[in-house]
Scaffold this motif. Structure first.
Motif, PDB file in Angstrom:
ATOM      1  N   THR A   1       0.854  -1.186   0.000  1.00 20.36           N
ATOM      2  CA  THR A   1       0.000   0.000   0.000  1.00 20.36           C
ATOM      3  C   THR A   1       0.892   1.240   0.000  1.00 20.36           C
ATOM      4  O   THR A   1       1.837   1.337   0.778  1.00 20.36           O
ATOM      5  CB  THR A   1      -0.909   0.021   1.244  1.00 20.36           C
ATOM      6  N   TRP A   2       0.575   2.217  -0.874  1.00 17.55           N
ATOM      7  CA  TRP A   2       1.320   3.468  -0.963  1.00 17.55           C
ATOM      8  C   TRP A   2       0.362   4.566  -1.381  1.00 17.55           C
ATOM      9  O   TRP A   2      -0.767   4.313  -1.796  1.00 17.55           O
ATOM     10  CB  TRP A   2       2.485   3.350  -1.953  1.00 17.55           C
ATOM     11  N   PHE A   3       0.815   5.818  -1.274  1.00 12.53           N
ATOM     12  CA  PHE A   3      -0.023   6.950  -1.626  1.00 12.53           C
ATOM     13  C   PHE A   3       0.231   7.355  -3.068  1.00 12.53           C
ATOM     14  O   PHE A   3       1.372   7.532  -3.483  1.00 12.53           O
ATOM     15  CB  PHE A   3       0.228   8.140  -0.698  1.00 12.53           C
ATOM     16  N   ASN A   4      -0.845   7.523  -3.836  1.00 13.57           N
ATOM     17  CA  ASN A   4      -0.785   7.945  -5.227  1.00 13.57           C
ATOM     18  C   ASN A   4      -1.190   9.417  -5.292  1.00 13.57           C
ATOM     19  O   ASN A   4      -2.345   9.746  -5.068  1.00 13.57           O
ATOM     20  CB  ASN A   4      -1.745   7.083  -6.066  1.00 13.57           C
ATOM     21  N   PRO A   5      -0.241  10.331  -5.629  1.00 13.06           N
ATOM     22  CA  PRO A   5      -0.595  11.753  -5.682  1.00 13.06           C
ATOM     23  C   PRO A   5      -1.380  12.124  -6.925  1.00 13.06           C
ATOM     24  O   PRO A   5      -1.886  13.235  -7.026  1.00 13.06           O
ATOM     25  CB  PRO A   5       0.768  12.454  -5.651  1.00 13.06           C
ATOM     26  N   GLY A   6      -1.486  11.231  -7.889  1.00  8.08           N
ATOM     27  CA  GLY A   6      -2.221  11.524  -9.119  1.00  8.08           C
ATOM     28  C   GLY A   6      -1.425  12.426 -10.039  1.00  8.08           C
ATOM     29  O   GLY A   6      -0.244  12.652  -9.864  1.00  8.08           O
ATOM     30  N   GLY A   7      -2.091  12.943 -11.045  1.00 12.28           N
ATOM     31  CA  GLY A   7      -1.447  13.830 -12.016  1.00 12.28           C
ATOM     32  C   GLY A   7      -1.719  13.361 -13.430  1.00 12.28           C
ATOM     33  O   GLY A   7      -1.873  12.159 -13.691  1.00 12.28           O
ATOM     34  N   ALA A   8      -1.786  14.320 -14.363  1.00 11.44           N
ATOM     35  CA  ALA A   8      -2.128  14.003 -15.748  1.00 11.44           C
ATOM     36  C   ALA A   8      -1.039  13.190 -16.445  1.00 11.44           C
ATOM     37  O   ALA A   8      -1.328  12.389 -17.326  1.00 11.44           O
ATOM     38  CB  ALA A   8      -2.385  15.297 -16.516  1.00 11.44           C
ATOM     39  N   ASN A   9       0.229  13.386 -16.070  1.00 11.64           N
ATOM     40  CA  ASN A   9       1.334  12.707 -16.752  1.00 11.64           C
ATOM     41  C   ASN A   9       1.667  11.348 -16.155  1.00 11.64           C
ATOM     42  O   ASN A   9       2.528  10.647 -16.665  1.00 11.64           O
ATOM     43  CB  ASN A   9       2.587  13.579 -16.733  1.00 11.64           C
ATOM     44  N   LEU A  10       1.014  10.970 -15.067  1.00  7.76           N
ATOM     45  CA  LEU A  10       1.291   9.687 -14.422  1.00  7.76           C
ATOM     46  C   LEU A  10       0.687   8.563 -15.250  1.00  7.76           C
ATOM     47  O   LEU A  10      -0.505   8.551 -15.516  1.00  7.76           O
ATOM     48  CB  LEU A  10       0.719   9.676 -13.010  1.00  7.76           C
ATOM     49  N   VAL A  11       1.525   7.623 -15.666  1.00  9.78           N
ATOM     50  CA  VAL A  11       1.080   6.519 -16.532  1.00  9.78           C
ATOM     51  C   VAL A  11       0.797   5.270 -15.713  1.00  9.78           C
ATOM     52  O   VAL A  11      -0.197   4.583 -15.934  1.00  9.78           O
ATOM     53  CB  VAL A  11       2.158   6.210 -17.603  1.00  9.78           C
ATOM     54  N   GLY A  12       1.659   4.932 -14.772  1.00  8.49           N
ATOM     55  CA  GLY A  12       1.472   3.715 -14.000  1.00  8.49           C
ATOM     56  C   GLY A  12       2.521   3.550 -12.928  1.00  8.49           C
ATOM     57  O   GLY A  12       3.419   4.381 -12.768  1.00  8.49           O
ATOM     58  N   TYR A  13       2.391   2.431 -12.201  1.00  7.66           N
ATOM     59  CA  TYR A  13       3.327   2.079 -11.135  1.00  7.66           C
ATOM     60  C   TYR A  13       3.856   0.676 -11.381  1.00  7.66           C
ATOM     61  O   TYR A  13       3.174  -0.170 -11.964  1.00  7.66           O
ATOM     62  CB  TYR A  13       2.634   2.114  -9.767  1.00  7.66           C
ATOM     63  N   HIS A  14       5.076   0.440 -10.920  1.00 12.96           N
ATOM     64  CA  HIS A  14       5.689  -0.887 -10.925  1.00 12.96           C
ATOM     65  C   HIS A  14       6.114  -1.194  -9.495  1.00 12.96           C
ATOM     66  O   HIS A  14       6.733  -0.359  -8.829  1.00 12.96           O
ATOM     67  CB  HIS A  14       6.921  -0.939 -11.824  1.00 12.96           C
ATOM     68  N   ILE A  15       5.806  -2.399  -9.032  1.00 17.54           N
ATOM     69  CA  ILE A  15       6.217  -2.829  -7.687  1.00 17.54           C
ATOM     70  C   ILE A  15       7.226  -3.950  -7.858  1.00 17.54           C
ATOM     71  O   ILE A  15       7.009  -4.881  -8.648  1.00 17.54           O
ATOM     72  CB  ILE A  15       5.018  -3.330  -6.862  1.00 17.54           C
ATOM     73  N   LEU A  16       8.309  -3.889  -7.119  1.00 19.77           N
ATOM     74  CA  LEU A  16       9.355  -4.903  -7.187  1.00 19.77           C
ATOM     75  C   LEU A  16       9.674  -5.377  -5.778  1.00 19.77           C
ATOM     76  O   LEU A  16       9.824  -4.569  -4.862  1.00 19.77           O
ATOM     77  CB  LEU A  16      10.621  -4.345  -7.834  1.00 19.77           C
ATOM     78  N   ALA A  17       9.769  -6.695  -5.600  1.00 17.71           N
ATOM     79  CA  ALA A  17      10.179  -7.292  -4.325  1.00 17.71           C
ATOM     80  C   ALA A  17      11.637  -7.717  -4.457  1.00 17.71           C
ATOM     81  O   ALA A  17      11.977  -8.500  -5.349  1.00 17.71           O
ATOM     82  CB  ALA A  17       9.303  -8.479  -3.988  1.00 17.71           C
ATOM     83  N   VAL A  18      12.500  -7.211  -3.599  1.00 15.12           N
ATOM     84  CA  VAL A  18      13.931  -7.520  -3.633  1.00 15.12           C
ATOM     85  C   VAL A  18      14.265  -8.355  -2.400  1.00 15.12           C
ATOM     86  O   VAL A  18      14.115  -7.898  -1.271  1.00 15.12           O
ATOM     87  CB  VAL A  18      14.783  -6.236  -3.665  1.00 15.12           C
ATOM     88  N   SER A  19      14.729  -9.588  -2.640  1.00 16.00           N
ATOM     89  CA  SER A  19      15.060 -10.489  -1.538  1.00 16.00           C
ATOM     90  C   SER A  19      16.257  -9.953  -0.758  1.00 16.00           C
ATOM     91  O   SER A  19      17.230  -9.473  -1.326  1.00 16.00           O
ATOM     92  CB  SER A  19      15.378 -11.883  -2.076  1.00 16.00           C
ATOM     93  N   GLN A  20      16.171 -10.075   0.564  1.00 13.15           N
ATOM     94  CA  GLN A  20      17.250  -9.636   1.441  1.00 13.15           C
ATOM     95  C   GLN A  20      18.009 -10.814   2.037  1.00 13.15           C
ATOM     96  O   GLN A  20      18.855 -10.636   2.900  1.00 13.15           O
ATOM     97  CB  GLN A  20      16.687  -8.770   2.569  1.00 13.15           C
ATOM     98  N   LYS A  21      17.712 -12.026   1.541  1.00 12.86           N
ATOM     99  CA  LYS A  21      18.371 -13.235   2.036  1.00 12.86           C
ATOM    100  C   LYS A  21      19.697 -13.399   1.301  1.00 12.86           C
ATOM    101  O   LYS A  21      19.729 -13.463   0.072  1.00 12.86           O
ATOM    102  CB  LYS A  21      17.484 -14.456   1.810  1.00 12.86           C
TER     103      LYS A  21
END
Length: 196
Positions: free
Chosen positions: A110-130
């Protein structure tokens, strides 16, 4: 013979010095300097002195009129997006925190989306810390999320390994104004969260 050599040795320096003094003391005229030929390369045009500057307005009268007239009232422009846009702890241009609820092989970010006309999308990446020796395990890959308005958003990352610590990163993707293409930057990141 030795006497002649001494006399010759003394006479030569005296003779050379007197010739040098005679050359310096001559009152002859200096050789004529060559006269330059061709056209002049430096042209000068005569002109007149610039007149003194004259004031075309009265600064005190302009200042007095500006300070005595009432300032125009400015009313705030309402935002078209939801009420959550102005009331959150979101800091533009910085990496904000992301909340994560982890399961055994998936996690909800969960994160905050400030919006905006130029915003196309989001990418989420999980990086292992092991930490592992040798080849590193495959990452689950990017999860794409399409933004909607302004406010809190969630995305689900699947394919995680049970009992593994991860850091989740959310990158926004924007159109470049006046140019082709897009650019991305990280807008939110979690702390280390372990799957169950």
């Amino acid at each position: 013979m030795p006497r002649i050599r001494k006399a010759t040795a003394v006479v030569l320096p005296v003779l050379a010095g007197s010739l040098l003094l005679a050359a310096c003391a001559s009152t002859g005229t200096a050789p004529a300097q060559p006269t330059p030929t061709g056209t002049n390369w430096l042209l000068m045009a005569t002109g007149s002195v610039a007149p003194s500057p004259q004031a075309s307005f009265s600064p005190r009268a302009t200042f007095a009129a500006a300070t005595l007239s009432p300032a125009p009232s400015v009313s705030p422009t309402p935002r078209a997006s939801g009420s959550a846009c102005g009331t959150t702890g979101f800091k533009g241009g910085q990496i904000n925190g992301a909340d994560v609820t982890a399961g055994s092989t998936s996690a909800v970010v969960t994160w905050f989306n400030p919006g905006g006309a130029n915003l196309v999308g989001y990418h989420i990446l999980a990086v292992s810390q092991k930490l592992v020796n040798g080849a590193q395990p495959e990452t689950p890959g990017w999860v794409s999320v399409t933004p909607s308005g302004c406010g809190w958003m969630t995305g689900t990352v699947t394919g995680l390994t049970p009992g593994t610590p991860y850091v989740f990163s959310v990158d926004g993707q924007w159109l470049r104004e006046g140019m082709d293409g897009t650019y991305t930057r990280t807008v939110a990141r979690s702390g280390v969260v372990s799957t169950t």
